[in-house]
Write an enzyme that holds these catalytic residues in place. Structure first.
Site, mmCIF file in Angstrom:
data_model
loop_
_atom_site.group_PDB
_atom_site.id
_atom_site.type_symbol
_atom_site.label_atom_id
_atom_site.label_comp_id
_atom_site.label_asym_id
_atom_site.label_seq_id
_atom_site.Cartn_x
_atom_site.Cartn_y
_atom_site.Cartn_z
ATOM 1 N N LYS A 12 -34.592 0.330 9.824
ATOM 2 C CA LYS A 12 -35.790 0.106 10.630
ATOM 3 C C LYS A 12 -35.905 1.185 11.688
ATOM 4 O O LYS A 12 -34.935 1.838 12.081
ATOM 5 C CB LYS A 12 -35.771 -1.278 11.283
ATOM 6 C CG LYS A 12 -34.609 -1.556 12.245
ATOM 7 C CD LYS A 12 -34.787 -1.027 13.662
ATOM 8 C CE LYS A 12 -33.568 -1.279 14.540
ATOM 9 N NZ LYS A 12 -33.537 -0.449 15.759
ATOM 10 N N ASP A 139 -31.468 -8.198 15.373
ATOM 11 C CA ASP A 139 -32.220 -7.390 14.411
ATOM 12 C C ASP A 139 -32.140 -7.923 12.981
ATOM 13 O O ASP A 139 -32.853 -7.443 12.101
ATOM 14 C CB ASP A 139 -31.695 -5.944 14.401
ATOM 15 C CG ASP A 139 -32.094 -5.155 15.639
ATOM 16 O OD1 ASP A 139 -32.974 -5.629 16.389
ATOM 17 O OD2 ASP A 139 -31.527 -4.063 15.854
#
Length: 299
Positions: A12, A139
């Site tokens: 990401k 996350d």
């Protein structure tokens, strides 16, 4: 039960990381706009006599092969919920930079969770998997769902976001990692006498994602952890400058760093920026990827 299950899971980039002041629990409230990018780890789980982990790929020697690895913890948490033993061998084929601010460890946790759920035939609803992801780390839920999302709370409360096109990125990998807790501690130190505002997602940035407008997105990228990362690793400023000079529309530290991210006009521009960055000697490697990418997927 199948012989093994492999899950592919993306890295990401945080196109916006707005950080609030430290909370009593030590975490920070975030407005964290995640974008999954096409750099992937592959996590394979196979039945075994006991829980073990192996890892191959760039910087595999830096990946913990014990119960501290999020992939192992994912297997344990899922097994505990269902009253079974987490007897699997987990193999991680790394391609996401290690300790680079791109959620590689979180990706492996999400990948192992989905792989074990599939291997064990549990068919858990996504809501249950996301609960376990949130327990693993801030996350990890996004690594499961991919695409684009706004993370609030400490980043684990996700709202999917529409994306109207592809965005082309270059990621410059630095020598050595940066500890996320250390970067947050430095953020707190730098903001010791500052009234830190509550984090809010930028409407202009969300609109740029929705319309697929690369130029508009470039003008709205922001990472509140960047000053802290640069304070701990001043040489990253040279990498950011080299990528900007090479034609990147925008440059920022990815998450807590030390990987730096460069938004390019198109795929050709991204290739050129990567070559120039590598030639500059300001990074160890430069990777090209497009976004958004799908979340954890059984392959």
């Amino acid at each position: 039960m199948s012989a093994s299950v492999t899950v592919r899971v993306p890295a990401k980039v945080n196109v916006q990381l707005a950080v609030g002041g430290a909370r009593p629990d030590g975490y920070h409230d975030l407005a964290n706009v995640f974008l999954a990018v096409g750099l992937y780890d592959e996590v394979t789980v196979t039945p075994a006599d006991t829980l073990t982990i192996s890892c191959t790929g760039p910087d595999a020697d830096q990946v913990p092969l014990d119960r501290g690895n999020l992939a192992a913890r994912a297997a344990e948490l899922l097994a505990a919920r269902h009253g079974i033993e987490p007897n699997v061998h987990i193999h991680i084929a790394k391609d996401i930079p290690v300790a680079g601010g791109m959620a590689g460890g979180s990706a492996d946790g999400a990948g192992a969770l989905l792989a074990c759920d599939t291997l064990w035939g549990l068919d858990s609803p996504q809501s249950e998997l996301l609960d376990i992801c949130a327990e693993l780390g801030s996350d990890v839920p996004f690594s499961l769902v991919g695409g684009a999302a706004l993370g609030t709370g400490r980043g684990e409360q996700l709202t999917p976001l529409p994306v109207g096109g592809d965005f082309h990125w270059v990621f410059a990998v630095a020598d050595g990692g940066l500890s996320t807790p250390a970067v947050y501690r430095e953020f707190d130190r730098l903001n010791e006498d500052v009234s830190v505002p509550a984090p809010v997602a930028s409407p202009r940035l969300l609109d740029a994602l929705r319309t697929g407008d690369t130029g508009a997105l470039a003008g709205t990228l922001v990472n509140d952890l960047q000053p802290a990362a640069l304070s701990l690793r001043p040489l990253l400023a040279d990498t950011l400058a080299a990528g900007t000079a090479a034609g990147a529309l925008a440059a920022l530290v990815s998450g807590s760093g030390p990987t730096t991210a460069f938004l390019a006009k198109d795929a050709d521009a991204a290739e050129g920026i990567a070559k120039t960055l590598l030639a500059s000697g300001s990074c160890r490697s430069a990777r090209v990827a497009s976004a958004p990418a799908p979340g954890a997927t059984v392959i």
